[in-house]
Design a protein around this motif. Structure first.
Motif, PDB file in Angstrom:
ATOM      1  N   GLU A 176      -2.860   9.665 -11.111  1.00 56.14           N
ATOM      2  CA  GLU A 176      -3.044   9.456  -9.827  1.00 56.14           C
ATOM      3  C   GLU A 176      -4.186   8.526  -9.592  1.00 56.14           C
ATOM      4  O   GLU A 176      -4.081   7.824  -8.618  1.00 56.14           O
ATOM      5  CB  GLU A 176      -3.071  10.688  -8.925  1.00 56.14           C
ATOM      6  CG  GLU A 176      -4.723  11.329  -9.092  1.00 56.14           C
ATOM      7  CD  GLU A 176      -4.997  11.872 -10.274  1.00 56.14           C
ATOM      8  OE1 GLU A 176      -6.239  12.255 -10.314  1.00 56.14           O
ATOM      9  OE2 GLU A 176      -4.229  12.063 -11.193  1.00 56.14           O
ATOM     10  N   ALA A 177      -5.088   8.307 -10.332  1.00 60.68           N
ATOM     11  CA  ALA A 177      -6.248   7.358 -10.016  1.00 60.68           C
ATOM     12  C   ALA A 177      -5.959   5.977 -10.786  1.00 60.68           C
ATOM     13  O   ALA A 177      -7.189   5.344 -10.962  1.00 60.68           O
ATOM     14  CB  ALA A 177      -7.554   8.192 -10.629  1.00 60.68           C
ATOM     15  N   ARG A 178      -4.974   5.649 -11.548  1.00 55.06           N
ATOM     16  CA  ARG A 178      -4.793   4.479 -12.371  1.00 55.06           C
ATOM     17  C   ARG A 178      -5.180   3.002 -11.464  1.00 55.06           C
ATOM     18  O   ARG A 178      -5.822   2.239 -12.086  1.00 55.06           O
ATOM     19  CB  ARG A 178      -3.576   4.275 -12.887  1.00 55.06           C
ATOM     20  CG  ARG A 178      -3.287   5.439 -14.048  1.00 55.06           C
ATOM     21  CD  ARG A 178      -1.941   5.340 -14.474  1.00 55.06           C
ATOM     22  NE  ARG A 178      -1.784   6.304 -15.684  1.00 55.06           N
ATOM     23  CZ  ARG A 178      -0.630   6.621 -16.189  1.00 55.06           C
ATOM     24  NH1 ARG A 178       0.486   6.039 -15.764  1.00 55.06           N
ATOM     25  NH2 ARG A 178      -0.708   7.505 -17.225  1.00 55.06           N
ATOM     26  N   ARG A 179      -4.878   3.255 -10.061  1.00 54.72           N
ATOM     27  CA  ARG A 179      -5.121   2.047  -9.437  1.00 54.72           C
ATOM     28  C   ARG A 179      -6.507   1.745  -9.354  1.00 54.72           C
ATOM     29  O   ARG A 179      -7.010   0.576  -9.484  1.00 54.72           O
ATOM     30  CB  ARG A 179      -4.312   1.942  -7.924  1.00 54.72           C
ATOM     31  CG  ARG A 179      -4.865   0.749  -6.913  1.00 54.72           C
ATOM     32  CD  ARG A 179      -4.125   1.101  -5.749  1.00 54.72           C
ATOM     33  NE  ARG A 179      -2.772   1.182  -5.627  1.00 54.72           N
ATOM     34  CZ  ARG A 179      -2.193  -0.176  -5.298  1.00 54.72           C
ATOM     35  NH1 ARG A 179      -2.615  -1.424  -5.376  1.00 54.72           N
ATOM     36  NH2 ARG A 179      -0.785  -0.108  -5.537  1.00 54.72           N
ATOM     37  N   LEU A 180      -7.331   2.907  -9.235  1.00 56.55           N
ATOM     38  CA  LEU A 180      -8.727   2.612  -8.756  1.00 56.55           C
ATOM     39  C   LEU A 180      -9.293   2.230 -10.278  1.00 56.55           C
ATOM     40  O   LEU A 180     -10.117   1.566 -10.357  1.00 56.55           O
ATOM     41  CB  LEU A 180      -9.216   3.938  -8.320  1.00 56.55           C
ATOM     42  CG  LEU A 180     -10.779   3.858  -8.039  1.00 56.55           C
ATOM     43  CD1 LEU A 180     -11.236   2.789  -7.061  1.00 56.55           C
ATOM     44  CD2 LEU A 180     -11.235   5.232  -7.202  1.00 56.55           C
ATOM     45  N   VAL A 222      -6.999   1.970  -1.021  1.00 58.52           N
ATOM     46  CA  VAL A 222      -6.900   2.388  -2.351  1.00 58.52           C
ATOM     47  C   VAL A 222      -7.010   4.091  -2.359  1.00 58.52           C
ATOM     48  O   VAL A 222      -6.466   4.799  -2.989  1.00 58.52           O
ATOM     49  CB  VAL A 222      -7.793   1.778  -3.240  1.00 58.52           C
ATOM     50  CG1 VAL A 222      -7.758   2.558  -4.749  1.00 58.52           C
ATOM     51  CG2 VAL A 222      -7.267   0.212  -3.459  1.00 58.52           C
ATOM     52  N   ARG A 223      -7.862   4.342  -1.565  1.00 56.82           N
ATOM     53  CA  ARG A 223      -8.395   5.658  -1.340  1.00 56.82           C
ATOM     54  C   ARG A 223      -7.046   6.427  -0.735  1.00 56.82           C
ATOM     55  O   ARG A 223      -6.699   7.530  -1.185  1.00 56.82           O
ATOM     56  CB  ARG A 223      -9.555   5.944  -0.524  1.00 56.82           C
ATOM     57  CG  ARG A 223     -10.022   7.462  -0.256  1.00 56.82           C
ATOM     58  CD  ARG A 223     -11.168   7.570   0.648  1.00 56.82           C
ATOM     59  NE  ARG A 223     -12.309   6.717  -0.110  1.00 56.82           N
ATOM     60  CZ  ARG A 223     -12.582   5.566   0.420  1.00 56.82           C
ATOM     61  NH1 ARG A 223     -12.027   5.322   1.375  1.00 56.82           N
ATOM     62  NH2 ARG A 223     -13.775   5.053  -0.157  1.00 56.82           N
ATOM     63  N   ASP A 224      -6.683   5.878   0.196  1.00 60.49           N
ATOM     64  CA  ASP A 224      -5.268   6.745   0.776  1.00 60.49           C
ATOM     65  C   ASP A 224      -4.027   6.817  -0.353  1.00 60.49           C
ATOM     66  O   ASP A 224      -3.344   7.736  -0.245  1.00 60.49           O
ATOM     67  CB  ASP A 224      -4.868   5.977   2.162  1.00 60.49           C
ATOM     68  CG  ASP A 224      -5.876   5.694   3.052  1.00 60.49           C
ATOM     69  OD1 ASP A 224      -6.543   6.743   3.482  1.00 60.49           O
ATOM     70  OD2 ASP A 224      -6.103   4.832   3.991  1.00 60.49           O
ATOM     71  N   LEU A 225      -4.012   5.544  -0.898  1.00 60.43           N
ATOM     72  CA  LEU A 225      -2.724   5.370  -1.890  1.00 60.43           C
ATOM     73  C   LEU A 225      -3.102   6.573  -3.057  1.00 60.43           C
ATOM     74  O   LEU A 225      -1.981   7.134  -3.402  1.00 60.43           O
ATOM     75  CB  LEU A 225      -2.702   4.109  -2.481  1.00 60.43           C
ATOM     76  CG  LEU A 225      -2.237   3.055  -1.749  1.00 60.43           C
ATOM     77  CD1 LEU A 225      -2.486   1.743  -2.448  1.00 60.43           C
ATOM     78  CD2 LEU A 225      -0.875   3.128  -1.065  1.00 60.43           C
ATOM     79  N   GLN A 226      -4.605   6.713  -3.491  1.00 62.97           N
ATOM     80  CA  GLN A 226      -4.667   7.834  -4.452  1.00 62.97           C
ATOM     81  C   GLN A 226      -4.209   9.165  -3.745  1.00 62.97           C
ATOM     82  O   GLN A 226      -3.538  10.054  -4.667  1.00 62.97           O
ATOM     83  CB  GLN A 226      -5.971   7.691  -4.791  1.00 62.97           C
ATOM     84  CG  GLN A 226      -6.408   8.612  -5.832  1.00 62.97           C
ATOM     85  CD  GLN A 226      -7.645   8.174  -6.707  1.00 62.97           C
ATOM     86  OE1 GLN A 226      -8.029   7.064  -6.787  1.00 62.97           O
ATOM     87  NE2 GLN A 226      -8.583   9.164  -6.863  1.00 62.97           N
ATOM     88  N   THR A 227      -4.538   9.298  -2.511  1.00 60.78           N
ATOM     89  CA  THR A 227      -4.071  10.612  -1.921  1.00 60.78           C
ATOM     90  C   THR A 227      -2.930  10.974  -1.885  1.00 60.78           C
ATOM     91  O   THR A 227      -2.288  12.226  -2.232  1.00 60.78           O
ATOM     92  CB  THR A 227      -4.993  10.969  -0.613  1.00 60.78           C
ATOM     93  OG1 THR A 227      -6.282  10.682  -0.701  1.00 60.78           O
ATOM     94  CG2 THR A 227      -4.582  12.069   0.159  1.00 60.78           C
TER      95      THR A 227
END
Length: 251
Positions: A18-22, A123-128
């Protein structure tokens, strides 16, 4: 992204999908605080990932898809430099911006007695939202996370009370203000001449390619370490051309 960061991002991303983008952003922008990267808008993060993919693996992107009309297999080729265009020039500024320093609300929607103040998804919203049980529920979580306030007839209401038509309007307005958040390419089938759109997800795209690269690097390290006794860092620290030369000698 160099070979060391590729392996670091790959191993961390396997543990935390779930954290791959970050994680990919952190590898692409070394030295930038995680909080700053988490505050970038979805569109800005997409541009940074596409630019890093171009710089790491080359500008040409090739793949396959299926015609949505006749099911024919089609080859697709994209030049990332052309896709990025003028937006690439602002990528460094975007990485330096702290998303949390933006105004509390980026815009406002009005419909009848309803007033919605909203901000762009980060990015934080996308991860959530990625923790959602399915894509539909994830999309709802993402949209509602962008609501700063919802006023109906002078009374503040929770984002969960937003009418469906306002959710659709919010989705449209977010896309207009952050156009690189949803990247789509036009494709045409030479067989049936059907024209359709392809969704380009920089995270999935880059992750799949880096995973393949990481597995090749692991094999290279294994062969060099087995033959010469070098550590992983020593193997990866060798100039790629010289490393290839050593691998040729091993046979």
């Amino acid at each position: 992204m160099d070979d060391v960061r590729i392996l670091d991002a790959w191993s961390a991303g396997r543990r935390r999908p779930e954290a791959r983008r970050l994680l990919l952003l952190a590898a692409a922008c070394p030295g930038t605080p995680a909080e700053t990267l988490a505050g970038l808008t979805a569109g800005r993060s997409n541009l940074l990932l596409l630019r890093d993919r171009r710089d790491t693996l080359g500008s040409r992107l090739e793949g396959e898809t299926t015609c949505s009309a006749c099911d024919a297999r089609l080859e697709v080729a994209v030049d990332l430099s052309e896709l990025l265009g003028d937006a690439d020039a602002s990528a460094d500024d975007d990485a330096a911006d702290d998303g949390d320093s933006r105004a509390a609300a980026d815009g406002e929607l009005r419909s009848g007695d309803c007033v919605v103040c909203f901000r762009l998804p980060t990015v934080r919203d996308l991860q959530t939202a990625a923790a959602g049980a399915d894509p539909e529920s994830a999309a709802r979580v993402l949209l509602r996370s962008c609501v700063v306030s919802f006023d109906r007839a002078g009374e503040l209401r929770p984002a969960e009370d937003l009418p469906t038509e306002l959710l659709h309007a919010l989705d449209t307005e977010l896309g207009r203000r952050d156009p690189h958040a949803d990247l789509r390419l036009s494709a045409s089938c030479p067989g049936c001449e059907h024209t359709f759109e392809l969704v380009l997800d920089p995270v999935s795209l880059y992750w799949d390619e880096l995973e393949a690269r990481a597995r090749r690097l692991l094999l290279d390290v294994h062969r060099l370490a087995d033959r010469y006794g070098w550590s992983e860092r020593e193997c990866l620290g060798i100039d790629p051309l010289r490393r290839a030369g050593y691998l040729e000698l091993i046979g």
